[in-house]
Design a protein around this motif. Structure first.
Motif, PDB file in Angstrom:
ATOM      1  N   ALA A  33      -0.952   9.516   5.619  1.00 32.00           N
ATOM      2  CA  ALA A  33       0.096  10.170   6.393  1.00 32.00           C
ATOM      3  C   ALA A  33       1.440  10.117   5.664  1.00 32.00           C
ATOM      4  CB  ALA A  33       0.211   9.511   7.757  1.00 32.00           C
ATOM      5  N   GLY A  34       1.564   9.272   4.672  1.00 26.28           N
ATOM      6  CA  GLY A  34       2.812   9.185   3.919  1.00 26.28           C
ATOM      7  C   GLY A  34       3.681   8.037   4.382  1.00 26.28           C
TER       8      GLY A  34
ATOM      9  N   TYR B 164       2.189   0.948  -1.173  1.00 27.96           N
ATOM     10  CA  TYR B 164       1.092   1.627  -0.491  1.00 27.96           C
ATOM     11  C   TYR B 164       1.596   2.959   0.041  1.00 27.96           C
ATOM     12  CZ  TYR B 164      -2.513   2.425   3.127  1.00 27.96           C
ATOM     13  OH  TYR B 164      -3.514   2.956   3.924  1.00 27.96           O
TER      14      TYR B 164
ATOM     15  N   SER C  37       0.136   5.705   2.360  1.00 31.77           N
ATOM     16  CA  SER C  37      -1.010   6.034   3.203  1.00 31.77           C
ATOM     17  C   SER C  37      -1.218   7.544   3.217  1.00 31.77           C
ATOM     18  CB  SER C  37      -0.775   5.519   4.622  1.00 31.77           C
ATOM     19  OG  SER C  37       0.284   6.235   5.224  1.00 31.77           O
TER      20      SER C  37
END
Lengths: 232, 327
Positions: free
Chosen positions: B95-96, B91, B93
């Motif tokens: 934001a990283g 995953y 996201s």
């Protein structure tokens, strides 16, 4: 990180150096016998250090924001190991700070048994665990440093005043004594003082441990629950 | 290759409601999403901001518990076996998720360790990834000093560090310059060609169109259309003649005028524009111009465009993704 550890020690050290001398001049009562002042004051300072773990969230919030925590949540590790890892990190620096404080206290005339001090340190670790976990709960809920700062300020002062850290609660009027009994950290402070004095059989010792174990378990449970409901 | 027939991800009526305190309305972020994602494809989840894409992704990656509904991810039940799912998915996201205070190498080693690799295995894997994603130039610099493109490469490397079967990417190219974006698309295609299934969310039409093998369009918590980009565009039926009319009276007049014409398949208005869907638009453009001129409907711009995913979105929701989707 080392800077953070040093800054975290400043407050208790300043209390030792700039506040404790005042007590010497008002001492002499049965509550504050002249020779016992350091032994009575230092356990309170250790508790303050543990309570200061309320600030742990200030380094946790940025890690939520950068998605780092989410990355950990998606990894096949349990929420509890994730939390305990963070708490362990906090407690390690707490332990380091406590040892430095104890060394300084020895120079200032602390006399306490090794066993009593060691047991007190375990108690302080439990306080650190409770406060770190609570700080994470607040961080996850508020998601910003300003919210955390005002919560910490709101909690910090009553915890300190109602636990007899600065002066023993036995000096207090009855209503204040009663109020203090509702503050879990009062038990911790009193237990640590008994341990420093070598009075292991006093009831407050096991009461202090019981209260702090329960508080730590509850706080970690709350933090795990907040993590589970956290949407990044 | 019989395994290819079973979808790697199935959801049935997945819902998420965020319950608010008394006096505030509960937020129904995802109102019932049913999807099937086949192995080995780039699956795109296209929709405007706030459509429920990220919430859906957080449910499928076991971060958030669904309010109701079911899902099977990489063969395991989302509600019963979240731990097994986590082992096999990646995953990234929005934001990283890289730790900014340390470097790419340490981030990658930690990631491999989180998934059970030994210290030496993790170091070996980190070196492979640094090579694969061309990170070596900045691998030992603190992550906070990276450019957007460098950072995204690291994020992607972190996402695939443990060789997941399925990787979720949330708005992976938001904020990237065109060159970094093109590079990132190539990386994603390479990962797919290695046999990894990719589930990505986007609000970029060109990304959905060019990169994705299959699309689900989501709006307001529900899937409004799905299919391959080509299939979705073919549904539109021909081309669109887009007429820009600033005066709203003229806009209505134009619509009334053209809706009567037999050659018009569908007609919409959206933000001072009239969308007229026709077959063989090249031949009809002159007719449309003549009609408008005869009835004195004044207009500012006119153009002919091939059907796009925006047309699909417009048809399904009555809004344009191009104008409403940016923020």
């Amino acid at each position: 990180m080392p800077l953070w550890i040093i800054l975290g020690m400043m407050q208790p050290i300043l209390y030792l150096l700039l506040y404790m001398p005042l007590l010497k001049n008002i001492g002499g009562t049965s509550v504050l016998p002249v020779g016992q002042i350091v032994q009575i004051f230092v356990p309170g300072m250790l508790v303050i250090m543990g309570v200061s773990c309320l600030f742990a969230g200030f380094s946790f919030i940025p890690e939520i924001r950068t998605g780092f925590i989410t990355r950990l949540l998606v990894a096949p590790i349990s929420r509890y190991s994730l939390l305990l890892g963070y708490i362990l990190e906090q407690c390690c620096s707490l332990l380091l700070q406590a040892i430095v404080l104890l060394v300084i206290s020895l120079l200032l005339g602390l006399k306490a048994g090794v066993l009593g001090v060691a047991l007190s340190l375990i108690l302080i670790i439990l306080i650190g665990t409770t406060m770190t976990a609570l700080s994470y709960v607040i961080s996850i809920t508020t998601r910003n440093e300003d919210g955390l700062a005002s919560m910490v300020n709101t909690l910090y002062l009553p915890i300190m005043l109602l636990s007899g850290i600065m002066l023993p609660i036995s000096l207090a009027p009855d209503w204040l004594k009663t109020a203090a009994h509702f503050n879990p950290f009062y038990y911790a402070v009193e237990a640590a003082r008994a341990l420093f004095a070598g009075n292991f059989s006093e009831a407050i010792v096991w009461q202090g441990f019981l209260v702090m174990i329960a508080a730590a378990a509850f706080a970690v449970y709350l933090a795990a629950k907040s993590l589970r409901k956290m949407s990044a | 290759m019989s395994a290819k027939d079973t979808p790697i991800l199935i959801t049935k009526n997945l819902q998420k409601t965020f319950f608010m305190k008394k006096g505030k309305d509960d937020v129904r972020a995802v109102k019932g999403v049913s999807l099937e994602v086949q192995k080995g494809q780039i699956f795109g989840f296209l929709g405007p901001n706030g459509a429920g894409k990220t919430t859906t992704l957080q449910m499928l990656t076991t971060v958030l518990a669904p309010t109701s509904g079911q899902a099977t991810v990489v063969g395991f039940d989302l509600l019963k076996d979240p731990k097994k799912i986590r082992q096999h998915i990646g995953y990234v996201s929005q934001a990283g998720g890289a730790d900014g205070m340390t470097d790419a190498l340490q981030n990658l080693i930690l990631q491999a360790r989180l998934y059970g690799a030994s210290k030496s295995e993790a170091e070996k894997r980190a070196k492979e990834l640094i090579e694969q994603f061309e990170i070596s130039e900045f691998a030992t610099r603190k992550v906070i000093s990276y450019s957007g493109g460098q950072r995204r490469r690291l994020d992607l490397a972190l996402g695939v560090a443990h060789k997941p079967q399925l990787i979720f990417l949330d708005e992976p190219t938001t904020g990237l310059d065109p060159q970094s974006r093109a590079h990132f698309w190539d990386e994603i295609r390479k990962i797919r060609d290695d046999g990894v299934t990719i589930f990505l969310t986007t609000h970029y039409l060109d990304e959905a169109d060019n990169l994705c093998d299959y699309l689900a369009i989501i709006d307001n918590g529900t899937v409004v259309a799905e299919g391959t980009p080509k299939h979705l565009k073919d549904q539109i039926g021909g081309e669109s003649i887009v007429i820009g009319i600033e005066n709203s009276k003229d806009l209505e007049k134009g619509k009334e005028l053209l809706v009567k014409e037999k050659f018009v398949n569908k007609i919409y208005t959206n933000e001072n524009k009239l969308y007229v869907y026709v077959k063989e638009g090249e031949k009809l453009l002159a007719d449309v111009l003549r009609l408008m001129d005869n009835k004195k409907v004044s207009f500012q711009t006119i153009g002919l465009s091939k059907p796009s995913l925006d047309d699909v979105f417009l048809q399904k929701t009555g809004r344009s993704l191009r104008e409403g989707g940016e923020s």
